[in-house]
Design an enzyme around this catalytic site. Structure first.
Site, PDB file in Angstrom:
ATOM      1  CG  ASN A   9      -1.716   1.237   1.386  1.00 28.59           C
ATOM      2  OD1 ASN A   9      -1.748   2.071   0.478  1.00 28.59           O
ATOM      3  ND2 ASN A   9      -2.383   1.387   2.529  1.00 28.59           N
ATOM      4  CE  LYS A  11      -0.153   3.159   4.812  1.00 26.54           C
ATOM      5  NZ  LYS A  11      -0.087   3.219   6.270  1.00 26.54           N
ATOM      6  CG  HIS A  94      -5.797   1.905   5.131  1.00 29.91           C
ATOM      7  ND1 HIS A  94      -5.382   2.811   6.085  1.00 29.91           N
ATOM      8  CD2 HIS A  94      -4.799   1.009   4.992  1.00 29.91           C
ATOM      9  CE1 HIS A  94      -4.169   2.461   6.503  1.00 29.91           C
ATOM     10  NE2 HIS A  94      -3.791   1.372   5.857  1.00 29.91           N
ATOM     11  CD  GLU A  96      -2.921   5.396   6.806  1.00 32.47           C
ATOM     12  OE1 GLU A  96      -2.902   5.466   5.565  1.00 32.47           O
ATOM     13  OE2 GLU A  96      -2.005   4.867   7.470  1.00 32.47           O
ATOM     14  CD  GLU A 166      -3.449  -2.559   7.238  1.00 29.59           C
ATOM     15  OE1 GLU A 166      -2.364  -2.827   6.701  1.00 29.59           O
ATOM     16  OE2 GLU A 166      -4.028  -1.477   7.080  1.00 29.59           O
ATOM     17  N   GLY A 172       2.598   1.912  10.893  1.00 29.45           N
ATOM     18  CA  GLY A 172       3.598   2.964  10.773  1.00 29.45           C
ATOM     19  C   GLY A 172       4.312   3.278  12.082  1.00 29.45           C
ATOM     20  CB  SER A 212       5.211  -2.346  12.025  1.00 27.89           C
ATOM     21  OG  SER A 212       4.828  -1.010  12.321  1.00 27.89           O
TER      22      SER A 212
HETATM   23  O1  13P Z   1      -1.238   0.708   6.790  1.00 26.63           O
HETATM   24  C1  13P Z   1      -0.520  -0.218   6.447  1.00 26.63           C
HETATM   25  C2  13P Z   1      -0.785  -0.958   5.196  1.00 26.63           C
HETATM   26  O2  13P Z   1      -2.052  -0.668   4.709  1.00 26.63           O
HETATM   27  C3  13P Z   1       0.648  -0.616   7.237  1.00 26.63           C
HETATM   28  O3  13P Z   1       1.591   0.388   7.151  1.00 26.63           O
HETATM   29  P1  13P Z   1       3.095   0.087   7.674  1.00 26.63           P
HETATM   30  O4  13P Z   1       3.523  -1.180   7.012  1.00 26.63           O
HETATM   31  O5  13P Z   1       3.871   1.290   7.221  1.00 26.63           O
HETATM   32  O6  13P Z   1       2.992  -0.058   9.160  1.00 26.63           O
END
Ligand code: 13P
Length: 250
Positions: A9, A11, A94, A96, A166, A172, A212
């Site tokens: 992803n 982002k 997601h 976010e 997740e 992150g 992560s």
């Molecule tokens: O949000 C994520 C994947 O959609 C996970 O992000 P990270 O791998 O940067 O922790």
């Protein structure tokens, strides 16, 4: 047998030329027999990516879309448009998007239905906040999210859904869930799918862990009974690291 799936992803990262350079670097490397590899990129990169992955095993996904086919929805992109581009996957719900863009279990459900209408495979994200985990509500939270997301699907459709568990506190942050804890929640999600659909469907649904995931821990997750891959943010941006993630899923 569920085929493992690694999805990057990206982002809100990478320009068109960054995306093209990335695919050139991972071509022939992040392509492992028996592992599905998907790059979910910003809308602006999708046409170039669809072109760049031709002749490879790598698939392309979007990170969001609108459930309507077309209309007066300024700033939105439809599933119909993604399908027209040759995109195969779409991330839905997601955390976010839930947190910053008012995505709800109801909009997630509309998008899941629309993804099937436009022949896109949904990667549906669920996961608890830190306060919820600390209050021992993880299973309750993910059960509700999964049930609402899959509400009204046929068994055939449900079997094709990819779910990404997740935990929000792990995204992150460098604080990943232990493989055992992630597996426990993922096995519980599978049990809920057996209740809503049936055991055979539950056994077919692929459920990823996200939060992560790095080249040095991906194998721990893949070694678990119920984890079928990973949805990866930060570590999917670098070609060498992405390649190691795909190799680690074998
Ligand atoms: O949000 C994520 C994947 O959609 C996970 O992000 P990270 O791998 O940067 O922790």
């Amino acid at each position: 047998m569920r085929e493992p799936i690694i999805a990057g992803n990206w982002k809100m990262f990478k320009t068109v030329s960054d995306a093209e350079i990335f695919i050139n670097e991972v071509k022939g490397k992040a392509e492992v027999e028996g592992v599905e590899s998907v790059i979910c990129a910003p809308f602006t990169n999708l046409p170039a990516l669809v072109d760049a992955v031709k002749g490879t095993k790598i698939k392309v996904g979007a990170q969001n879309f609108h459930w309507e086919e077309s209309g007066a929805f300024t700033g939105e992109i439809s599933g119909f448009m993604l399908n027209d581009l040759g995109v195969d996957y779409v991330i839905i719900g997601h955390s976010e998007r839930r947190e910053y863009f008012a995505e709800t279990d109801q909009t997630v459900n509309k998008k899941v239905h629309a993804s099937f209408k436009y022949d896109l495979t949904p990667i549906v994200c669920v996961g608890e906040k830190l306060e919820e985990r600390e209050a021992n509500q993880t299973k309750e939270v993910v059960k509700l999210q999964v049930n609402e997301a899959l509400q009204g699907l046929t068994k055939d459709q449900a079997a094709k859904v990819v779910i990404a568990y997740e935990p929000i506190w792990a995204i992150g942050t460098g604080k990943s869930s232990t493989a055992e804890d992630a597996n426990e929640v993922i096995a519980y999600i599978r049990e809920q799918i057996a209740v809503s659909f049936d055991a055979e469907i539950a056994n077919q649904v692929r459920i990823q862990y996200g939060g992560s995931v790095k080249p040095n821990n991906v194998r721990d997750y893949m070694g678990q009974s119920d984890i079928d891959g990973a949805l990866v943010g930060g570590a999917s941006l670098d070609p060498a690291s992405y390649t190691q993630l795909v190799e680690g899923a074998k």
